[in-house]
Write a protein that holds these residues in place. Structure first.
Motif, PDB file in Angstrom:
ATOM      1  N   ASP A 197      10.238  10.036  -6.399  1.00  0.00           N
ATOM      2  CA  ASP A 197      10.086   8.631  -6.299  1.00  0.00           C
ATOM      3  C   ASP A 197       8.476   8.453  -6.402  1.00  0.00           C
ATOM      4  O   ASP A 197       7.597   8.286  -5.748  1.00  0.00           O
ATOM      5  CB  ASP A 197      10.429   7.992  -4.985  1.00  0.00           C
ATOM      6  N   TYR A 198       8.172   8.391  -7.876  1.00  0.00           N
ATOM      7  CA  TYR A 198       6.767   8.332  -8.095  1.00  0.00           C
ATOM      8  C   TYR A 198       5.919   7.030  -8.048  1.00  0.00           C
ATOM      9  O   TYR A 198       4.858   6.954  -7.841  1.00  0.00           O
ATOM     10  CB  TYR A 198       6.705   8.720  -9.815  1.00  0.00           C
ATOM     11  N   GLU A 199       6.766   5.921  -7.982  1.00  0.00           N
ATOM     12  CA  GLU A 199       6.217   4.715  -7.750  1.00  0.00           C
ATOM     13  C   GLU A 199       5.640   4.541  -6.227  1.00  0.00           C
ATOM     14  O   GLU A 199       4.563   4.265  -6.024  1.00  0.00           O
ATOM     15  CB  GLU A 199       7.125   3.445  -7.846  1.00  0.00           C
ATOM     16  N   LEU A 200       6.387   5.295  -5.342  1.00  0.00           N
ATOM     17  CA  LEU A 200       6.098   5.105  -3.946  1.00  0.00           C
ATOM     18  C   LEU A 200       4.837   6.074  -4.062  1.00  0.00           C
ATOM     19  O   LEU A 200       3.933   5.903  -3.185  1.00  0.00           O
ATOM     20  CB  LEU A 200       7.121   5.711  -3.032  1.00  0.00           C
ATOM     21  N   ALA A 201       4.818   7.384  -4.723  1.00  0.00           N
ATOM     22  CA  ALA A 201       3.997   8.392  -4.499  1.00  0.00           C
ATOM     23  C   ALA A 201       2.697   7.598  -5.021  1.00  0.00           C
ATOM     24  O   ALA A 201       1.452   7.915  -4.533  1.00  0.00           O
ATOM     25  CB  ALA A 201       4.351   9.500  -5.278  1.00  0.00           C
ATOM     26  N   ALA A 202       2.723   6.742  -6.090  1.00  0.00           N
ATOM     27  CA  ALA A 202       1.505   6.157  -6.404  1.00  0.00           C
ATOM     28  C   ALA A 202       0.913   5.377  -5.426  1.00  0.00           C
ATOM     29  O   ALA A 202      -0.471   5.110  -5.439  1.00  0.00           O
ATOM     30  CB  ALA A 202       1.936   5.525  -7.803  1.00  0.00           C
ATOM     31  N   ARG A 203       1.729   4.456  -4.991  1.00  0.00           N
ATOM     32  CA  ARG A 203       1.078   3.509  -3.868  1.00  0.00           C
ATOM     33  C   ARG A 203       0.674   4.368  -2.753  1.00  0.00           C
ATOM     34  O   ARG A 203      -0.647   3.922  -2.232  1.00  0.00           O
ATOM     35  CB  ARG A 203       2.301   2.631  -3.231  1.00  0.00           C
ATOM     36  N   LEU A 204       1.187   5.343  -2.272  1.00  0.00           N
ATOM     37  CA  LEU A 204       0.466   6.324  -1.250  1.00  0.00           C
ATOM     38  C   LEU A 204      -0.904   6.763  -1.573  1.00  0.00           C
ATOM     39  O   LEU A 204      -1.725   7.065  -0.902  1.00  0.00           O
ATOM     40  CB  LEU A 204       1.691   7.363  -0.665  1.00  0.00           C
ATOM     41  N   LYS A 205      -0.962   7.139  -2.967  1.00  0.00           N
ATOM     42  CA  LYS A 205      -1.955   7.715  -3.321  1.00  0.00           C
ATOM     43  C   LYS A 205      -3.098   6.668  -3.157  1.00  0.00           C
ATOM     44  O   LYS A 205      -4.320   7.087  -2.618  1.00  0.00           O
ATOM     45  CB  LYS A 205      -2.102   8.261  -4.911  1.00  0.00           C
ATOM     46  N   VAL A 206      -2.914   5.586  -3.685  1.00  0.00           N
ATOM     47  CA  VAL A 206      -3.745   4.551  -3.448  1.00  0.00           C
ATOM     48  C   VAL A 206      -4.288   4.204  -1.917  1.00  0.00           C
ATOM     49  O   VAL A 206      -5.489   3.969  -1.654  1.00  0.00           O
ATOM     50  CB  VAL A 206      -3.371   3.180  -4.215  1.00  0.00           C
ATOM     51  N   ASP A 207      -3.189   4.099  -1.070  1.00  0.00           N
ATOM     52  CA  ASP A 207      -3.435   3.996   0.342  1.00  0.00           C
ATOM     53  C   ASP A 207      -4.481   5.080   0.840  1.00  0.00           C
ATOM     54  O   ASP A 207      -5.304   4.953   1.590  1.00  0.00           O
ATOM     55  CB  ASP A 207      -2.388   4.163   1.035  1.00  0.00           C
ATOM     56  N   GLU A 208      -4.149   6.396   0.182  1.00  0.00           N
ATOM     57  CA  GLU A 208      -5.058   7.468   0.770  1.00  0.00           C
ATOM     58  C   GLU A 208      -6.217   7.457   0.338  1.00  0.00           C
ATOM     59  O   GLU A 208      -7.201   7.585   1.119  1.00  0.00           O
ATOM     60  CB  GLU A 208      -4.239   8.993   0.054  1.00  0.00           C
ATOM     61  N   ARG A 209      -6.543   7.058  -0.932  1.00  0.00           N
ATOM     62  CA  ARG A 209      -7.923   6.745  -1.561  1.00  0.00           C
ATOM     63  C   ARG A 209      -8.624   5.769  -0.838  1.00  0.00           C
ATOM     64  O   ARG A 209     -10.087   5.830  -0.368  1.00  0.00           O
ATOM     65  CB  ARG A 209      -7.894   6.589  -2.945  1.00  0.00           C
ATOM     66  N   THR A 210      -7.963   4.948  -0.429  1.00  0.00           N
ATOM     67  CA  THR A 210      -8.429   3.637   0.460  1.00  0.00           C
ATOM     68  C   THR A 210      -8.956   4.082   1.718  1.00  0.00           C
ATOM     69  O   THR A 210      -9.994   3.747   2.100  1.00  0.00           O
ATOM     70  CB  THR A 210      -7.473   2.517   0.657  1.00  0.00           C
ATOM     71  N   LEU A 211      -8.211   5.097   2.337  1.00  0.00           N
ATOM     72  CA  LEU A 211      -8.664   5.349   3.738  1.00  0.00           C
ATOM     73  C   LEU A 211      -9.694   6.367   3.569  1.00  0.00           C
ATOM     74  O   LEU A 211     -10.729   6.370   4.500  1.00  0.00           O
ATOM     75  CB  LEU A 211      -7.296   6.045   4.341  1.00  0.00           C
ATOM     76  N   LEU A 212      -9.602   7.082   2.640  1.00  0.00           N
ATOM     77  CA  LEU A 212     -10.876   8.007   2.392  1.00  0.00           C
ATOM     78  C   LEU A 212     -12.134   7.363   1.909  1.00  0.00           C
ATOM     79  O   LEU A 212     -13.196   7.803   2.340  1.00  0.00           O
ATOM     80  CB  LEU A 212     -10.563   9.018   1.191  1.00  0.00           C
ATOM     81  N   GLY A 213     -11.899   6.115   1.485  1.00  0.00           N
ATOM     82  CA  GLY A 213     -13.122   5.508   1.092  1.00  0.00           C
ATOM     83  C   GLY A 213     -13.757   4.663   2.368  1.00  0.00           C
ATOM     84  O   GLY A 213     -14.908   4.582   2.483  1.00  0.00           O
ATOM     85  N   VAL A 214     -12.904   4.099   3.141  1.00  0.00           N
ATOM     86  CA  VAL A 214     -13.459   3.649   4.329  1.00  0.00           C
ATOM     87  C   VAL A 214     -14.161   4.705   5.206  1.00  0.00           C
ATOM     88  O   VAL A 214     -15.176   4.446   5.905  1.00  0.00           O
ATOM     89  CB  VAL A 214     -12.091   3.018   5.210  1.00  0.00           C
ATOM     90  N   GLU A 215     -13.481   5.921   5.294  1.00  0.00           N
ATOM     91  CA  GLU A 215     -14.002   7.165   6.276  1.00  0.00           C
ATOM     92  C   GLU A 215     -15.561   7.376   5.595  1.00  0.00           C
ATOM     93  O   GLU A 215     -16.303   7.392   6.313  1.00  0.00           O
ATOM     94  CB  GLU A 215     -13.177   8.206   6.191  1.00  0.00           C
ATOM     95  N   ALA A 216     -15.628   7.576   4.328  1.00  0.00           N
ATOM     96  CA  ALA A 216     -16.839   7.842   3.519  1.00  0.00           C
ATOM     97  C   ALA A 216     -17.791   6.961   3.889  1.00  0.00           C
ATOM     98  O   ALA A 216     -19.084   7.160   4.169  1.00  0.00           O
ATOM     99  CB  ALA A 216     -16.436   7.988   2.306  1.00  0.00           C
ATOM    100  N   ALA A 217     -17.568   5.594   3.654  1.00  0.00           N
ATOM    101  CA  ALA A 217     -18.273   4.368   3.854  1.00  0.00           C
ATOM    102  C   ALA A 217     -18.888   4.505   5.369  1.00  0.00           C
ATOM    103  O   ALA A 217     -20.030   4.142   5.508  1.00  0.00           O
ATOM    104  CB  ALA A 217     -17.645   3.243   3.563  1.00  0.00           C
TER     105      ALA A 217
END
Length: 163
Positions: free
Chosen positions: A118-138
């Motif tokens: 389910d690559y569509e879901l995996a891609a959305r989850l990857k975006v969520d993962e990057r967003t969360l990492l960005g919040v943490e880094a900021a």
């Protein structure tokens, strides 16, 4: 004080205690080193709590800020029951901020999505993962910046100077 400021203060306290312990060991003052070690453990617990609260607030930034504004208005209007309720809601947001656990769950869900092709879901989850990492880094960047300002003020350096 803001939650990020509290996090920065705790990080500095922990760093100072590590330095004091190291210097006590170098001076072979083992009684002092042991006392500092005990204080370091307590400071580490405060640091973990402060970091979790700050990251929780950052992860829910807009909602946390909205509650903060409402709480300030309630305080100004002396509606302390409402202010107390809003503070509790903020604490709930802060407590829900275990970013490492959220990140682990996202990564596991993404792995399972890939396994299920389910690559569509995996891609959305990857975006969520990057967003969360960005919040943490900021948030970590803001805490480090605050800590540098504290150190600069302590040393009498200009506020924009780095330590």
């Amino acid at each position: 004080a803001s939650l990020v400021t509290s996090w920065a203060e705790c990080a500095l306290e922990s760093a100072i205690l590590r330095c004091r312990k190291r210097k006590a060991v170098e001076a072979e003052n083992f009684e002092l080193a042991q006392a500092v070690k005990r204080a370091e453990t307590e400071a580490g617990e405060r640091l973990a709590t402060a970091k979790r609260r700050a990251l929780g607030a950052c992860a829910h930034g807009d909602e946390w800020e909205r509650l903060q504004q409402l709480k300030q208005k309630a305080i100004a209007e002396e509606d302390f029951d409402l202010a107390s309720e809003l503070k509790r809601k903020q604490s709930d947001l802060e407590a829900g901020g275990d970013m490492q656990a959220e990140l682990s769950k996202l990564m596991e869900r993404k792995r399972k999505a890939v396994e299920a092709e389910d690559y569509e879901l995996a891609a959305r989850l990857k975006v969520d993962e990057r967003t969360l990492l960005g919040v943490e880094a900021a948030a970590e960047h803001r805490a480090a910046k605050v800590a540098r300002r504290f150190l600069a003020a302590r040393r009498g350096a200009p506020a924009g100077a780095t330590a």
